[in-house]
Motif scaffolding. Structure first.
Motif, PDB file in Angstrom:
ATOM      1  N   LYS A   4      37.784  51.959 -64.504  1.00  0.00           N
ATOM      2  CA  LYS A   4      38.986  52.264 -64.056  1.00  0.00           C
ATOM      3  C   LYS A   4      38.840  53.285 -63.116  1.00  0.00           C
ATOM      4  O   LYS A   4      38.191  54.471 -63.734  1.00  0.00           O
ATOM      5  CB  LYS A   4      40.191  52.648 -64.998  1.00  0.00           C
ATOM      6  CG  LYS A   4      40.616  51.460 -65.856  1.00  0.00           C
ATOM      7  CD  LYS A   4      41.831  51.914 -66.824  1.00  0.00           C
ATOM      8  CE  LYS A   4      42.182  50.712 -67.809  1.00  0.00           C
ATOM      9  NZ  LYS A   4      43.141  51.114 -68.683  1.00  0.00           N
ATOM     10  N   LEU A   6      40.638  56.131 -60.381  1.00  0.00           N
ATOM     11  CA  LEU A   6      41.506  56.820 -59.790  1.00  0.00           C
ATOM     12  C   LEU A   6      41.303  57.134 -58.331  1.00  0.00           C
ATOM     13  O   LEU A   6      40.540  58.003 -58.098  1.00  0.00           O
ATOM     14  CB  LEU A   6      42.189  57.933 -60.507  1.00  0.00           C
ATOM     15  CG  LEU A   6      43.361  58.805 -59.964  1.00  0.00           C
ATOM     16  CD1 LEU A   6      44.493  57.858 -59.681  1.00  0.00           C
ATOM     17  CD2 LEU A   6      43.468  60.073 -60.810  1.00  0.00           C
ATOM     18  N   GLU A  19      41.178  50.501 -51.908  1.00  0.00           N
ATOM     19  CA  GLU A  19      41.710  49.941 -53.318  1.00  0.00           C
ATOM     20  C   GLU A  19      41.086  48.233 -52.955  1.00  0.00           C
ATOM     21  O   GLU A  19      40.599  47.747 -54.090  1.00  0.00           O
ATOM     22  CB  GLU A  19      43.084  49.870 -53.337  1.00  0.00           C
ATOM     23  CG  GLU A  19      43.638  49.044 -54.484  1.00  0.00           C
ATOM     24  CD  GLU A  19      45.223  49.074 -54.434  1.00  0.00           C
ATOM     25  OE1 GLU A  19      45.762  49.098 -55.714  1.00  0.00           O
ATOM     26  OE2 GLU A  19      45.900  49.180 -53.470  1.00  0.00           O
ATOM     27  N   THR A  30      43.881  52.665 -59.667  1.00  0.00           N
ATOM     28  CA  THR A  30      45.293  53.310 -59.330  1.00  0.00           C
ATOM     29  C   THR A  30      45.326  54.245 -58.172  1.00  0.00           C
ATOM     30  O   THR A  30      44.280  54.911 -58.206  1.00  0.00           O
ATOM     31  CB  THR A  30      45.678  53.940 -60.912  1.00  0.00           C
ATOM     32  OG1 THR A  30      45.741  52.953 -61.739  1.00  0.00           O
ATOM     33  CG2 THR A  30      47.186  54.449 -60.589  1.00  0.00           C
ATOM     34  N   GLU A  41      47.584  62.186 -63.454  1.00  0.00           N
ATOM     35  CA  GLU A  41      46.848  60.947 -63.623  1.00  0.00           C
ATOM     36  C   GLU A  41      45.464  61.316 -64.132  1.00  0.00           C
ATOM     37  O   GLU A  41      45.217  60.405 -65.037  1.00  0.00           O
ATOM     38  CB  GLU A  41      46.754  59.795 -62.436  1.00  0.00           C
ATOM     39  CG  GLU A  41      48.263  58.928 -62.227  1.00  0.00           C
ATOM     40  CD  GLU A  41      48.521  58.101 -63.552  1.00  0.00           C
ATOM     41  OE1 GLU A  41      47.355  57.540 -63.983  1.00  0.00           O
ATOM     42  OE2 GLU A  41      49.400  57.732 -63.826  1.00  0.00           O
ATOM     43  N   TYR A  47      40.814  57.023 -67.039  1.00  0.00           N
ATOM     44  CA  TYR A  47      39.985  56.696 -66.013  1.00  0.00           C
ATOM     45  C   TYR A  47      38.410  56.972 -66.032  1.00  0.00           C
ATOM     46  O   TYR A  47      38.056  58.014 -66.951  1.00  0.00           O
ATOM     47  CB  TYR A  47      40.298  57.362 -64.640  1.00  0.00           C
ATOM     48  CG  TYR A  47      41.737  56.798 -64.355  1.00  0.00           C
ATOM     49  CD1 TYR A  47      42.131  55.660 -63.704  1.00  0.00           C
ATOM     50  CD2 TYR A  47      42.985  57.814 -64.625  1.00  0.00           C
ATOM     51  CE1 TYR A  47      43.486  55.308 -63.466  1.00  0.00           C
ATOM     52  CE2 TYR A  47      44.263  57.435 -64.337  1.00  0.00           C
ATOM     53  CZ  TYR A  47      44.281  56.007 -63.844  1.00  0.00           C
ATOM     54  OH  TYR A  47      45.637  55.891 -63.568  1.00  0.00           O
TER      55      TYR A  47
END
Length: 225
Positions: A4, A6, A19, A30, A41, A47
């Motif tokens: 993941k 960010l 992205e 994200t 976040e 992440y």
């Protein structure tokens, strides 16, 4: 499970492009479009890596990085149009793992992401490193000598970590710059000498030991003499 990532970037067109490329490579992404929501976040712990722009509304990327580093050693790659040496040094010394300037080739960004994730994976694999009376707990981001804690900056920690991973092997200044500062670092190789002096002051001189050795004309090595 997909890694993941960010992405904190206020240029929405660029963010969508990055992205799309990251998702094509199999990453989960994200997006956040300002520094405050990006920091929130990043601190969620969800992440594996953060791509962080410097020029952000609400909180600058540098401030996000400084606050994040109080809580986490998660890999951070700075994305910015500001390419001066001072900006790069400031970002790296504040705790960034790498720095890439806009415009950039997506292939280069992907390579840097892979390198940062490999470095994190390697660090986790060898959770405790040692040399003589010195011990480094990578997961806890702590260093002790003779049982006493030693306070290090992130860059000092990263440099010591790389030396310990290569204990007994002489590393050139150029190799240390590439591995610890990033392969596009723009500056003098004496940056390594400066941080070696910091480490010696806090470790060798403070505890009356000799672990960090200079090999004249070549570089540095950690040896247990």
């Amino acid at each position: 499970m997909a890694e993941k990532i960010l992405l904190v970037e206020d240029e929405e067109k660029l963010a969508r492009m990055v992205e799309m490329e990251l998702r094509y490579e199999g990453y989960e992404v994200t997006k956040a479009f300002d520094g405050r929501s990006g920091l929130e976040e990043a601190l969620s712990g969800k992440y594996g890596l953060v791509l962080l722009d410097i020029m952000l509304p609400q909180l600058s990327g540098m401030e996000v990085l400084r606050r994040l580093r109080r809580e986490s050693d998660m890999p951070v790659i700075m994305l910015t149009a500001r390419d001066s040496v001072i900006d790069k040094v400031s970002g790296l010394d504040s705790g960034a793992d790498d720095y890439i300037t806009k415009p950039f080739a997506i292939e280069e960004l992907l390579a840097r992401i892979r390198a940062a994730l490999r470095k994190r994976s390697s660090a986790r694999a060898g959770a405790v490193l040692s040399a003589g009376p010195l011990e480094m707990d990578v997961d806890k981001h702590s260093v002790t000598v003779k049982g006493q804690g030693v306070e290090l900056t992130k860059k000092e920690f990263d440099l010591l970590h790389h030396l310990l991973e290569n204990k007994g092997r002489v590393l050139s200044r150029e190799a240390l710059l590439d591995s610890v500062w990033g392969f596009d670092f723009v500056g003098e190789t004496n940056s390594v000498d400066v941080y070696i002096r910091f480490l010696r002051s806090k470790i060798d001189e403070a505890f009356g030991i000799k672990l960090i050795h200079t090999v004249r004309g070549v570089g540095y090595v950690i040896r247990e003499d």
